[in-house]
Write a protein that holds these residues in place. Structure first.
Motif, PDB file in Angstrom:
ATOM      1  N   TYR A  62      -6.016   4.389  -2.604  1.00 53.84           N
ATOM      2  CA  TYR A  62      -4.859   5.016  -1.962  1.00 53.84           C
ATOM      3  C   TYR A  62      -4.703   4.540  -0.525  1.00 53.84           C
ATOM      4  N   THR A  64      -5.797   1.794   0.823  1.00 52.74           N
ATOM      5  CA  THR A  64      -5.401   0.379   0.817  1.00 52.74           C
ATOM      6  C   THR A  64      -3.906   0.242   0.564  1.00 52.74           C
ATOM      7  N   TRP A  65      -3.407   1.000  -0.410  1.00 50.95           N
ATOM      8  CA  TRP A  65      -1.957   0.976  -0.680  1.00 50.95           C
ATOM      9  C   TRP A  65      -1.176   1.437   0.549  1.00 50.95           C
ATOM     10  N   ARG A  68      -1.063  -1.255   3.247  1.00 52.66           N
ATOM     11  CA  ARG A  68      -0.191  -2.361   2.834  1.00 52.66           C
ATOM     12  C   ARG A  68       1.275  -1.958   2.879  1.00 52.66           C
ATOM     13  N   ALA A  69       1.572  -0.726   2.487  1.00 51.32           N
ATOM     14  CA  ALA A  69       2.959  -0.261   2.516  1.00 51.32           C
ATOM     15  C   ALA A  69       3.482  -0.208   3.944  1.00 51.32           C
ATOM     16  N   VAL A 173       3.526   7.955  -4.173  1.00 52.42           N
ATOM     17  CA  VAL A 173       3.233   6.512  -4.136  1.00 52.42           C
ATOM     18  C   VAL A 173       4.308   5.744  -4.898  1.00 52.42           C
ATOM     19  N   THR A 177       6.886   2.990  -3.313  1.00 55.08           N
ATOM     20  CA  THR A 177       6.760   1.648  -3.880  1.00 55.08           C
ATOM     21  C   THR A 177       8.077   1.174  -4.470  1.00 55.08           C
TER      22      THR A 177
END
Length: 218
Positions: A62, A64-65, A68-69, A173, A177
Motif C-alpha cells: 500500500y 509503495t502504491w 508512486r501515485a 486505491v 488508480t
C-alpha cells in the motif's frame, strides 16, 4: 485476510481452551500436561507469523502504491518522508493518512461525476480503520475473566471490521488508480509538439472533439 481469518477460526475452535491449558501449566514447560499442548501451540505460532508477514506485505504494498501515485501527479516531488511520517508517527497517523489520500485524489484531477461519492468512501474507510484500532485493545481486557480468556482477542466482530476496512481501502486505491489511468490516456492523445500548459488546459476542459483530434494528428 486469509491469514487473519485462519487465526480467528483457530481462536474460536481451540484458542480459549488452549489459553486455559497454558494457564494451568503455570509456566512450567516440563509439567505433565505440557506435551499435550505442543501441537496446538505450534499451530498458533505459525498462524501468528503468517498474520504478521501478511500484514507487513500488505502495508509495504500500500505504501509503495501511495508513493508512486504521488509521483504520478508530481514527478519532481519526494513524497516518501511525508507518507511514512503520516502513517507511522503516533497520534499524527490518526488524522494525516486520509488527508494525504484526499489531496492525492484532488491532485489526480478527478472528473466532476466522482466528486459526490469520494468523501463518503474516504470517510467510511477511515472510520472503519479507526474502529479496527479501537476494537482490539478494548476487547482484550474484557476476556481476562477466569475461564473466559483467549489468546489474541480476535473474534468474528474484529474479523468483520478488518474485512470492511480492507475492502474500503482497496476501493480508494482503485478510485485513484482509475482516475490517474484515465488522465494518462487523455494525455496520450495529444501531439508530442504541444506544450505542457496547452495539454493541461485541454485535459481540464474535457475530452477533445474527434474532429479536432484528427486535425491535430494531421
Amino acid at each position: 485476510m486469509i491469514a487473519t481469518t485462519a487465526l480467528v477460526i483457530f481462536e474460536q475452535v481451540r484458542g480459549r481452551r488452549l489459553a486455559r491449558e497454558i494457564s494451568a501449566l503455570g509456566g512450567d514447560p516440563h509439567s505433565p500436561g505440557a506435551q499435550a499442548v505442543v501441537g496446538a501451540v505450534t499451530v498458533f505460532a505459525v498462524l501468528i507469523m503468517f498474520v504478521a508477514a501478511a500484514t507487513i506485505a500488505a502495508a509495504a504494498a500500500y505504501l509503495t502504491w501511495l508513493i508512486r501515485a504521488w509521483r504520478n501527479v508530481s514527478p519532481f516531488a519526494s513524497p516518501t518522508s511525508a507518507v511514512l511520517a503520516g502513517w507511522f508517527v503516533p497520534v499524527v497517523n490518526l488524522v494525516v493518512p486520509p488527508v494525504l489520500t484526499h489531496r492525492l485524489w484532488q491532485a489526480s484531477h478527478p472528473p466532476a461525476d466522482r466528486h459526490g461519492r469520494w468523501p463518503a468512501l474516504l470517510g467510511a474507510w477511515w472510520l472503519s480503520w479507526l474502529a479496527v484500532l479501537a476494537l482490539i485493545p478494548v476487547r482484550l481486557p474484557l476476556d481476562t475473566a477466569p475461564g473466559n480468556a483467549d489468546l489474541t482477542g480476535l473474534g468474528p466482530v474484529e474479523l468483520a471490521a478488518i474485512a470492511i476496512s480492507a475492502l474500503l481501502c482497496a476501493a480508494t486505491v482503485r478510485e485513484i488508480t482509475e482516475i490517474q489511468a484515465a488522465g494518462s490516456r487523455r494525455l496520450a492523445r495529444f501531439p508530442a509538439g504541444q506544450t505542457t500548459p496547452e495539454i493541461v488546459s485541454q485535459v481540464l476542459a474535457g475530452p477533445i472533439p474527434s474532429q479536432q483530434a484528427r486535425s491535430a494528428e494531421r
